[in-house]
Design a protein around this motif. Sequence first.
Motif, mmCIF file in Angstrom:
data_model
loop_
_atom_site.group_PDB
_atom_site.id
_atom_site.type_symbol
_atom_site.label_atom_id
_atom_site.label_comp_id
_atom_site.label_asym_id
_atom_site.label_seq_id
_atom_site.Cartn_x
_atom_site.Cartn_y
_atom_site.Cartn_z
ATOM 1 N N LEU A 374 30.351 34.042 27.958
ATOM 2 C CA LEU A 374 30.942 32.622 27.867
ATOM 3 C C LEU A 374 32.306 32.863 28.806
ATOM 4 C CD1 LEU A 374 29.798 31.249 24.820
ATOM 5 C CD2 LEU A 374 29.020 30.477 26.993
ATOM 6 N N SER A 375 32.654 31.378 29.171
ATOM 7 C CA SER A 375 34.082 31.620 29.735
ATOM 8 C C SER A 375 35.006 32.413 29.181
ATOM 9 C CB SER A 375 34.447 30.047 29.866
ATOM 10 O OG SER A 375 35.325 29.973 30.665
ATOM 11 N N GLY A 376 35.826 33.135 29.946
ATOM 12 C CA GLY A 376 37.060 33.721 29.265
ATOM 13 C C GLY A 376 36.471 35.182 28.622
ATOM 14 N N THR A 377 35.258 35.615 28.588
ATOM 15 C CA THR A 377 35.081 36.891 27.947
ATOM 16 C C THR A 377 35.224 38.169 28.789
ATOM 17 O OG1 THR A 377 32.597 36.348 28.467
ATOM 18 C CG2 THR A 377 33.476 35.544 26.200
ATOM 19 N N GLY A 378 35.178 37.779 30.194
ATOM 20 C CA GLY A 378 35.583 38.945 30.944
ATOM 21 C C GLY A 378 34.296 39.181 32.116
ATOM 22 N N LYS A 379 33.889 38.196 32.552
ATOM 23 C CA LYS A 379 32.678 38.610 33.338
ATOM 24 C C LYS A 379 33.316 38.958 34.800
ATOM 25 C CE LYS A 379 30.770 34.541 33.157
ATOM 26 N NZ LYS A 379 31.648 34.084 32.076
ATOM 27 N N THR A 380 34.219 38.008 35.257
ATOM 28 C CA THR A 380 34.984 38.075 36.394
ATOM 29 C C THR A 380 35.971 39.551 36.344
ATOM 30 O OG1 THR A 380 34.954 35.872 36.750
ATOM 31 C CG2 THR A 380 36.544 37.006 38.019
ATOM 32 N N LYS A 421 47.348 45.217 36.149
ATOM 33 C CA LYS A 421 46.339 45.120 35.196
ATOM 34 C C LYS A 421 44.975 44.812 36.130
ATOM 35 C CE LYS A 421 48.060 44.299 30.807
ATOM 36 N NZ LYS A 421 48.379 43.316 29.923
ATOM 37 N N GLU A 422 45.195 43.796 37.104
ATOM 38 C CA GLU A 422 43.992 43.308 37.960
ATOM 39 C C GLU A 422 44.522 43.045 39.180
ATOM 40 O OE1 GLU A 422 41.750 40.166 35.791
ATOM 41 O OE2 GLU A 422 43.044 40.031 34.407
ATOM 42 N N PRO A 423 44.492 44.305 39.958
ATOM 43 C CA PRO A 423 45.130 44.396 41.383
ATOM 44 C C PRO A 423 44.481 43.662 42.470
ATOM 45 C CG PRO A 423 44.469 46.422 40.704
ATOM 46 C CD PRO A 423 44.405 45.535 39.537
ATOM 47 N N ASN A 565 32.848 43.718 22.745
ATOM 48 C CA ASN A 565 33.804 42.879 22.078
ATOM 49 C C ASN A 565 35.107 43.188 22.973
ATOM 50 O OD1 ASN A 565 35.510 41.309 20.641
ATOM 51 N ND2 ASN A 565 35.303 42.598 18.614
ATOM 52 N N THR A 566 35.122 41.840 23.745
ATOM 53 C CA THR A 566 36.367 42.018 24.474
ATOM 54 C C THR A 566 37.751 41.148 23.815
ATOM 55 O OG1 THR A 566 36.120 39.978 25.776
ATOM 56 C CG2 THR A 566 35.277 41.945 26.743
ATOM 57 N N GLY A 567 37.339 40.719 22.580
ATOM 58 C CA GLY A 567 38.324 39.866 21.632
ATOM 59 C C GLY A 567 39.152 40.778 20.663
ATOM 60 N N ARG A 578 44.251 41.014 20.749
ATOM 61 C CA ARG A 578 43.152 41.322 21.879
ATOM 62 C C ARG A 578 43.189 42.635 22.112
ATOM 63 N NH1 ARG A 578 40.994 37.337 26.665
ATOM 64 N NH2 ARG A 578 39.026 38.494 26.645
ATOM 65 N N ILE A 579 41.745 43.255 22.142
ATOM 66 C CA ILE A 579 41.506 44.683 22.621
ATOM 67 C C ILE A 579 42.183 44.918 24.016
ATOM 68 C CG2 ILE A 579 39.238 44.119 23.247
ATOM 69 C CD1 ILE A 579 38.603 47.192 22.430
ATOM 70 N N LYS A 580 42.892 45.906 24.175
ATOM 71 C CA LYS A 580 43.574 46.268 25.549
ATOM 72 C C LYS A 580 42.598 46.361 26.515
ATOM 73 C CE LYS A 580 47.832 48.851 24.748
ATOM 74 N NZ LYS A 580 47.902 49.324 23.319
ATOM 75 N N LEU A 581 42.687 45.658 27.745
ATOM 76 C CA LEU A 581 41.981 45.703 28.838
ATOM 77 C C LEU A 581 41.490 46.975 29.276
ATOM 78 C CD1 LEU A 581 40.306 44.138 31.164
ATOM 79 C CD2 LEU A 581 42.349 43.818 32.324
ATOM 80 N N ALA A 582 42.552 47.965 29.404
ATOM 81 C CA ALA A 582 42.243 49.259 29.808
ATOM 82 C C ALA A 582 41.075 49.972 28.826
ATOM 83 C CB ALA A 582 43.517 50.118 29.787
HETATM 84 N N1 LIG Z 1 39.687 43.412 26.767
HETATM 85 C C1 LIG Z 1 39.669 42.506 27.652
HETATM 86 N N2 LIG Z 1 38.651 42.427 28.273
HETATM 87 C C2 LIG Z 1 38.379 41.648 29.373
HETATM 88 N N3 LIG Z 1 39.307 40.610 29.718
HETATM 89 C C3 LIG Z 1 40.353 40.598 28.984
HETATM 90 C C4 LIG Z 1 40.798 41.653 28.056
HETATM 91 N N4 LIG Z 1 41.962 41.343 27.524
HETATM 92 C C5 LIG Z 1 42.453 40.320 28.254
HETATM 93 N N5 LIG Z 1 41.500 39.854 29.109
HETATM 94 C C6 LIG Z 1 41.544 38.728 30.022
HETATM 95 O O1 LIG Z 1 40.604 37.700 29.530
HETATM 96 C C7 LIG Z 1 40.432 36.988 30.670
HETATM 97 C C8 LIG Z 1 38.855 37.148 31.148
HETATM 98 O O2 LIG Z 1 38.437 36.072 31.985
HETATM 99 P P1 LIG Z 1 37.367 36.078 33.006
HETATM 100 O O3 LIG Z 1 36.969 37.531 33.437
HETATM 101 O O4 LIG Z 1 37.807 35.171 34.096
HETATM 102 O O5 LIG Z 1 36.089 35.434 32.166
HETATM 103 P P2 LIG Z 1 34.858 34.898 32.614
HETATM 104 O O6 LIG Z 1 34.568 35.485 34.003
HETATM 105 O O7 LIG Z 1 33.726 35.664 31.771
HETATM 106 O O8 LIG Z 1 34.823 33.271 32.291
HETATM 107 C C9 LIG Z 1 41.185 37.316 31.904
HETATM 108 O O9 LIG Z 1 42.165 36.607 32.029
HETATM 109 C C10 LIG Z 1 41.615 38.888 31.333
HETATM 110 O O10 LIG Z 1 42.720 39.233 31.957
#
Ligand SMILES: Nc1ncnc2c1ncn2[C@@H]1O[C@H](COP(=O)(O)OP(=O)(O)O)[C@@H](O)[C@H]1O
Length: 675
Positions: A374-380, A421-423, A565-567, A578-582
């Motif tokens: 869903l929105s904001g979970t990390g697809k992009t 983090k997201e160059p 789980n990206t939460g 929130r779990i570290k993106l790395a």
């Molecule tokens: N562990 C993580 N995994 C993925 N995204 C994360 C994480 N921690 C923080 N974020 C942030 O969460 C957001 C994910 O959004 P996005 O990728 O645009 O979601 P979607 O495309 O699914 O709507 C980004 O702003 C990203 O930087």
Amino acid sequence: MVRPSPVKYSEREEMAANGNALVSLAANCGTGRNGLAKIHTEKKAEGICHDDSSPPVKAQTIDELHSLQKKKSAPTTPVNGIQGPFTALSEEERHKQQLQSISATLASLTRETGPNVVKGDPAKQSETPRISHVSHHHVTPTISVSDSSLKFTHILYNLSPAELFEQAIKYEKGSFITSSGALATLSGAKTGRSPKDKRVVRDQTTEDELWWGNGSPNIEMDEQTFLVNRERAVDYLNSLDKVFINDQFLNWDPENRIKVRIVSARAYHSLFMHNMCIRPTPEELENFGTPDFTIYNAGQFPCNRYTHYMTSSTSIDLNLDRREMVILGTQYAGEMKKGLFSVMHYLMPKRQLLSLHSGCNMGKDGDVALFFGLSGTGKTTLSTDHNRYLIGDDEHCWSDNGVSNIEGGCYAKCIDLSREKEPDIWNAIKFGTVLENVVFDEHTREVDYTDKSVTENTRAAYPIEYIPNAKIPCVAPHPKNVILLACDAFGVLPPVSKLSLPQTMYHFISGYTALVAGTEEGIKEPQATFSACFGAAFIMLHPTKYAAMLSAKMQKHGATGWLVNTGWSGGRYGSGSRIKLAYTQKIIDAIHSGSLLKANYKTTEVFGLEIPTEVEGVPSEILEPMNTWSDKKAFKETLLKLAGLFKKNFEVFLNHKIGKDNKLTEEIVAAGPIF
Ligand SMILES: Nc1ncnc2c1ncn2[C@@H]1O[C@H](COP(=O)(O)OP(=O)(O)O)[C@@H](O)[C@H]1O
Ligand SMILES: C=C(OP(=O)(O)O)C(=O)O
Ligand SMILES: [Ca+2]
Ligand SMILES: [Mn+2]
């Protein structure tokens, strides 16, 4: 006495315009009465005086000089001479047909005529032929019965990003160029989608085909009401000095490409769709013909609350039979993008193609991964991976030939965006990109991505080729991994679990996440949400239809399912973090490389998820959520609470069969939490 040769009026003007017309003292040319040498201009062979410090300007007037600044762009490749339905036509004829088509698009249904349309900016003199209104019937009305038919509607057709930038900056309040060259804009009162105001026409066909009722995103409206709103939008658009038209494509699969026309009132909307849909070549545009689907975006204008079904001044209306969508009362551009996605969720399954709310990327060796969520979970964020080819960030189709992106651009969340983090996303925010609702320094125009003053749902829309390793055309072979992303605000789901096929289906149908603030109106902090197929707001058919197709495709192509789980970790939202993106990226790397498939696993309680004991680059203790909670009792309670929510949510699906296979249905139901 040598006289200066007569200078024609225009030549004098030209010299004046140059400001430095050379005059010379004719020392040997006789003298005037007071003895001073007479001044005369130098003579050229042809008898025209000139300025030999620089060649003369090839313009007769200032206006002409300015007109020289711009030249007509030539097609990049020659238009093929023999084939194609339009090739026999002269350029003028083609132009006329195009304007007729646009006039027909903008036709009032009650007056049965299209507006008088003319191409070009009303601020300038019209460059191209005008066309009088086109009658829907084959009779031309003899007398104009309304003022609207006396007026011309200026059409800004498929403008380039540079032209749209200028239109936005000149005419739209709240438009600015940021320090990196992007167009900053405001979407108005709505900064997210309005799912409660999205309606679909229920007619004889859609009655049987679509998913209606409890849980369905398809809120009904009747044909008549749709036409009332359509007329309102068309009248509004025709009352303006100018409207923008985008003719573009959806779906990189050439056999299943859809032609879309977007009519909008704002340069912002036109640029957004230019970036998000597939951009036609000049030749494809020449042969565009009639669109398969049309959006009327009159977002600045509200719907009429006295109109049947309307519950607010916002209405997003979909009519599948007419192949039209009307937007009133919201300027949030995501409505157009996701509205078209809904259309694809109807059209594609009809052709046995599975439409997916997922990102997609591909490794150097051709291994493909899908990212649902869903929105904001990390697809992009997770599909934009510097070590892999980007196919797309949000909407795809899975056919017998593999995966194809529906769109031509990406729509990234910008809140807290950082270069480190997201160059790749950071660098994509440059000239051409639309930046919605961000806050910037009034002098330097540096964007402050941490600022939520306008909204938490700040966004960047850019063409996919702004990501350096995007794969063009955006198509890929069959997926090897299907990654389900959940942003678990309860902090009890493991960072990664390997799923069996029934588990994949169970979690796909459940579509769990904690909705992150902002993308839907009114959500201010994360809360648990279940959204079937990780996109219930966009699906048109019953979730089990998509699930059956996904299961068949995964089985046929041997894809592995994963739940990531990206939460939250170390406690629920509010106490954990929130779990570290790395770390998530390391987990995803291990899925792509195949190393995670070979790891050692143990099974969790309640959800029965297979979790690895080790992942390279990730601290092992976080792989089992219970370890990260200091209060073990609270963990167990929260786990059971979430399991209860899953169970309750799934009840509505218990009486539905998934595909033709009864056994699969039973297995899917059994793949949920057991407690
Ligand atoms: N562990 C993580 N995994 C993925 N995204 C994360 C994480 N921690 C923080 N974020 C942030 O969460 C957001 C994910 O959004 P996005 O990728 O645009 O979601 P979607 O495309 O699914 O709507 C980004 O702003 C990203 O930087
Ligand atoms: C634009 C949207 O999509 P996503 O957050 O999935 O990128 C949306 O849901 O409005
Ligand atoms: Ca989405
Ligand atoms: Mn996204």
